[in-house]
Design a protein around this motif. Structure first.
Motif, PDB file in Angstrom:
ATOM      1  N   MET A  45       0.790  -1.237   0.000  1.00  0.00           N
ATOM      2  CA  MET A  45       0.000   0.000   0.000  1.00  0.00           C
ATOM      3  C   MET A  45       0.816   1.279   0.000  1.00  0.00           C
ATOM      4  SD  MET A  45      -3.247  -0.467  -0.003  1.00  0.00           S
ATOM      5  CE  MET A  45      -4.568  -1.624   0.375  1.00  0.00           C
ATOM      6  N   GLU A  46       2.126   1.198   0.319  1.00  0.00           N
ATOM      7  CA  GLU A  46       2.890   2.460   0.351  1.00  0.00           C
ATOM      8  C   GLU A  46       4.319   2.235  -0.091  1.00  0.00           C
ATOM      9  OE1 GLU A  46       3.596   4.431   4.127  1.00  0.00           O
ATOM     10  OE2 GLU A  46       3.925   2.510   5.109  1.00  0.00           O
ATOM     11  N   ALA A  47       4.890   3.287  -0.667  1.00  0.00           N
ATOM     12  CA  ALA A  47       6.283   3.210  -1.110  1.00  0.00           C
ATOM     13  C   ALA A  47       6.835   4.607  -1.322  1.00  0.00           C
ATOM     14  CB  ALA A  47       6.387   2.399  -2.405  1.00  0.00           C
ATOM     15  N   VAL A  48       8.159   4.640  -1.482  1.00  0.00           N
ATOM     16  CA  VAL A  48       8.850   5.873  -1.857  1.00  0.00           C
ATOM     17  C   VAL A  48       9.640   5.562  -3.118  1.00  0.00           C
ATOM     18  CG1 VAL A  48      10.811   5.318  -0.356  1.00  0.00           C
ATOM     19  CG2 VAL A  48      10.444   7.673  -1.040  1.00  0.00           C
ATOM     20  N   GLY A  49       9.771   6.558  -3.989  1.00  0.00           N
ATOM     21  CA  GLY A  49      10.498   6.320  -5.226  1.00  0.00           C
ATOM     22  C   GLY A  49      10.776   7.614  -5.953  1.00  0.00           C
ATOM     23  N   VAL A  50      11.215   7.476  -7.200  1.00  0.00           N
ATOM     24  CA  VAL A  50      11.600   8.635  -8.002  1.00  0.00           C
ATOM     25  C   VAL A  50      10.760   8.643  -9.276  1.00  0.00           C
ATOM     26  CG1 VAL A  50      13.500   9.676  -9.292  1.00  0.00           C
ATOM     27  CG2 VAL A  50      13.928   8.629  -7.062  1.00  0.00           C
ATOM     28  N   VAL A  51      10.245   9.824  -9.619  1.00  0.00           N
ATOM     29  CA  VAL A  51       9.436   9.958 -10.825  1.00  0.00           C
ATOM     30  C   VAL A  51      10.316   9.708 -12.049  1.00  0.00           C
ATOM     31  CG1 VAL A  51       8.082  11.571 -12.237  1.00  0.00           C
ATOM     32  CG2 VAL A  51       7.851  11.598  -9.729  1.00  0.00           C
ATOM     33  N   ASP A  52       9.842   8.825 -12.924  1.00  0.00           N
ATOM     34  CA  ASP A  52      10.594   8.472 -14.133  1.00  0.00           C
ATOM     35  C   ASP A  52      10.010   9.216 -15.331  1.00  0.00           C
ATOM     36  OD1 ASP A  52      11.076   6.965 -16.608  1.00  0.00           O
ATOM     37  OD2 ASP A  52      12.116   5.521 -15.335  1.00  0.00           O
ATOM     38  N   THR A  53       8.742   8.921 -15.664  1.00  0.00           N
ATOM     39  CA  THR A  53       8.110   9.483 -16.856  1.00  0.00           C
ATOM     40  C   THR A  53       6.747  10.044 -16.490  1.00  0.00           C
ATOM     41  OG1 THR A  53       9.060   7.565 -17.973  1.00  0.00           O
ATOM     42  CG2 THR A  53       7.568   8.917 -19.268  1.00  0.00           C
ATOM     43  N   LEU A  54       6.399  11.191 -17.070  1.00  0.00           N
ATOM     44  CA  LEU A  54       5.095  11.787 -16.803  1.00  0.00           C
ATOM     45  C   LEU A  54       4.112  11.427 -17.902  1.00  0.00           C
ATOM     46  CD1 LEU A  54       6.075  15.478 -15.860  1.00  0.00           C
ATOM     47  CD2 LEU A  54       5.808  13.516 -14.336  1.00  0.00           C
ATOM     48  N   GLY A  55       2.877  11.087 -17.517  1.00  0.00           N
ATOM     49  CA  GLY A  55       1.810  10.925 -18.495  1.00  0.00           C
ATOM     50  C   GLY A  55       1.267  12.290 -18.906  1.00  0.00           C
ATOM     51  N   GLU A  56       0.346  12.257 -19.867  1.00  0.00           N
ATOM     52  CA  GLU A  56      -0.226  13.506 -20.390  1.00  0.00           C
ATOM     53  C   GLU A  56      -0.940  14.291 -19.278  1.00  0.00           C
ATOM     54  OE1 GLU A  56      -2.453  12.386 -23.981  1.00  0.00           O
ATOM     55  OE2 GLU A  56      -3.734  14.092 -23.416  1.00  0.00           O
ATOM     56  N   GLY A  57      -0.719  15.606 -19.272  1.00  0.00           N
ATOM     57  CA  GLY A  57      -1.500  16.477 -18.387  1.00  0.00           C
ATOM     58  C   GLY A  57      -1.049  16.508 -16.940  1.00  0.00           C
ATOM     59  N   VAL A  58       0.085  15.871 -16.629  1.00  0.00           N
ATOM     60  CA  VAL A  58       0.556  15.917 -15.234  1.00  0.00           C
ATOM     61  C   VAL A  58       1.351  17.203 -15.032  1.00  0.00           C
ATOM     62  CG1 VAL A  58       2.048  14.850 -13.490  1.00  0.00           C
ATOM     63  CG2 VAL A  58       0.676  13.406 -15.021  1.00  0.00           C
ATOM     64  N   SER A  59       0.953  17.977 -13.995  1.00  0.00           N
ATOM     65  CA  SER A  59       1.718  19.184 -13.687  1.00  0.00           C
ATOM     66  C   SER A  59       2.175  19.113 -12.239  1.00  0.00           C
ATOM     67  CB  SER A  59       0.860  20.434 -13.914  1.00  0.00           C
ATOM     68  OG  SER A  59      -0.287  20.347 -13.108  1.00  0.00           O
ATOM     69  N   GLY A  60       3.169  19.919 -11.901  1.00  0.00           N
ATOM     70  CA  GLY A  60       3.645  19.990 -10.514  1.00  0.00           C
ATOM     71  C   GLY A  60       4.622  18.895 -10.152  1.00  0.00           C
ATOM     72  N   LEU A  61       4.945  18.013 -11.085  1.00  0.00           N
ATOM     73  CA  LEU A  61       5.953  16.969 -10.840  1.00  0.00           C
ATOM     74  C   LEU A  61       6.896  16.928 -12.039  1.00  0.00           C
ATOM     75  CD1 LEU A  61       3.829  13.946  -9.524  1.00  0.00           C
ATOM     76  CD2 LEU A  61       5.507  15.251  -8.193  1.00  0.00           C
ATOM     77  N   ALA A  62       8.135  16.506 -11.784  1.00  0.00           N
ATOM     78  CA  ALA A  62       9.116  16.397 -12.872  1.00  0.00           C
ATOM     79  C   ALA A  62       9.899  15.107 -12.699  1.00  0.00           C
ATOM     80  CB  ALA A  62      10.062  17.595 -12.832  1.00  0.00           C
ATOM     81  N   PRO A  63      10.430  14.553 -13.823  1.00  0.00           N
ATOM     82  CA  PRO A  63      11.285  13.384 -13.694  1.00  0.00           C
ATOM     83  C   PRO A  63      12.422  13.673 -12.707  1.00  0.00           C
ATOM     84  CG  PRO A  63      10.747  13.749 -15.987  1.00  0.00           C
ATOM     85  CD  PRO A  63      10.215  14.945 -15.237  1.00  0.00           C
TER      86      PRO A  63
END
Ligand code: NAP
Length: 324
Positions: free
Chosen positions: A63-81
């Motif tokens: 149910m929970e984890a920590v990680g690093v953003v790899d790729t953004l899908g369409e329309g995602v704002s406020g996060l970056a790889p």
């Protein structure tokens, strides 16, 4: 290939299988996350055993984890790889990588390590809503915390102490009693041997507690009600001993116009505003060092079955983290 812990059927820890899965690409509003560590939570046991639904099988648990953003899908704002993020309460966490809705992710402050983040999101947000929303603790209140040396328990004890409560903790052994006291618990009850309401009345000069935060369920429901002061609140928020039995609300009148609630973190993070409010308070209190997150067991994610066995056997204290 991505490795994950999946179940093909519900059952004991041996149904947890370490196998290859397809992750796919993020759709609109989603991100692909490369994960670093998962938190182990008792809810994972309920899903694995079939008490709570796992959805279609085979299913990735966790149910929970920590990680690093790899790729953004369409329309995602406020996060970056490259952003380091964590999430609570989103099935499918026991995996090296996953696709997840971006609006479930919370950016992790640099001061908080991967291990701590994985150990604290679900349990810490639970402690937060129990103490600030379910029954808002006031200075001087006596409160009862079950499994006080456990993952949620150690956080509840420290945070309630900080709020000025008189914290009474139920624990399964002397060693756990010491650990709970080292984490802000003022009084401990060895509830395998001692009668809980009797001890609570002794400790509170006959008054009873303002709130009982009961994660044990069936085995302790009656004892929790009998430990409350008039108008007291029973938050029955877990089922470590099995689900509570149905009961007649009339008994609440005779015992002092009591309140019973069955809360879940899912509701308490169901909007972005609720999630952000809880996460901000949690990061603040952990960042300040006033509430410490104890990671007392660390295992590789591949050894998840052993981690489940330890949790169910009451062998763990504090949080368990599954490293990827
Ligand atoms: N509703 C929600 O929103 C929510 C969210 C998070 C967690 N929870 C609940 O909070 C509880 C704590 O979760 P956690 O992940 O932090 O686990 P945990 O407290 O670290 O582990 C469970 C503890 O429960 C105690 N326990 C008592 N009877 C038990 C039994 N028959 N079998 C197994 N354990 C028993 C044991 O402590 P002692 O030996 O000291 O008794 C054990 O160490 C769980 O019940 C979980 O479902 C609910």
């Amino acid at each position: 290939m991505t490795k994950a812990i999946r179940i093909h059927e519900t059952g004991g820890p041996d149904v947890l299988r370490w196998e290859d899965i397809e992750v796919g690409n993020p759709g609109p509003g989603q991100v692909l996350l490369q994960q670093r560590a998962c938190g182990l939570n008792y809810i994972d046991v309920y899903v694995r055993s079939g008490l709570y639904p796992a959805g279609d099988l085979p299913a990735v648990l966790g149910m929970e984890a920590v990680g690093v953003v790899d790729t953004l899908g369409e329309g995602v704002s406020g996060l970056a790889p490259g952003d380091r993020v964590a999430y609570p309460m989103t099935l499918g966490a026991y995996t090296q990588a996953r696709v997840i809705d971006a609006d479930r992710l919370v950016r992790v402050p640099d001061s908080i390590s991967d291990e701590t983040a994985a150990a604290m999101m679900l349990k810490g947000l639970t402690a937060h809503y129990l103490l600030f929303r379910t029954y808002p603790v006031q200075p001087g209140d006596s409160i009862l915390v079950y499994a006080a040396a456990g993952g949620v328990g150690l956080l509840l004890c420290q945070w309630a102490n900080l709020l000025g409560a008189n914290v009474i903790g139920c624990v399964g052994s002397e060693a756990k009693a010491q650990l709970a006291r080292d984490n802000g618990c003022h009084h401990t009850i060895l509830y395998r041997d001692e009668d809980i309401p009797t001890r609570v009345r002794e400790i509170t000069a006959g008054e009873g507690v303002a709130a009982a935060y009961d994660s044990i369920g069936r085995a302790t429901f009656a004892a929790s009600l009998d430990s409350l002061r008039p108008f007291g609140v029973l938050a029955t928020y877990g089922n470590a001993s099995g689900p509570t039995e149905p009961f007649d609300p009339k008994i609440l009148a005779g015992k002092g116009s009591l309140y019973v609630t069955r809360p879940t973190l899912a509701t308490h993070i169901s909007t972005r505003a609720l999630l952000d409010e809880g996460a901000q308070r949690l990061f603040e209190v952990v960042g300040s060092g006033k509430v410490r997150v104890s990671v007392n067991q660390t295992l590789p994610l591949a050894d998840c079955a052993e981690a489940h066995r330890q949790l169910e056997a009451r062998e763990t204290t504090g949080s368990t983290v599954l490293k990827i």
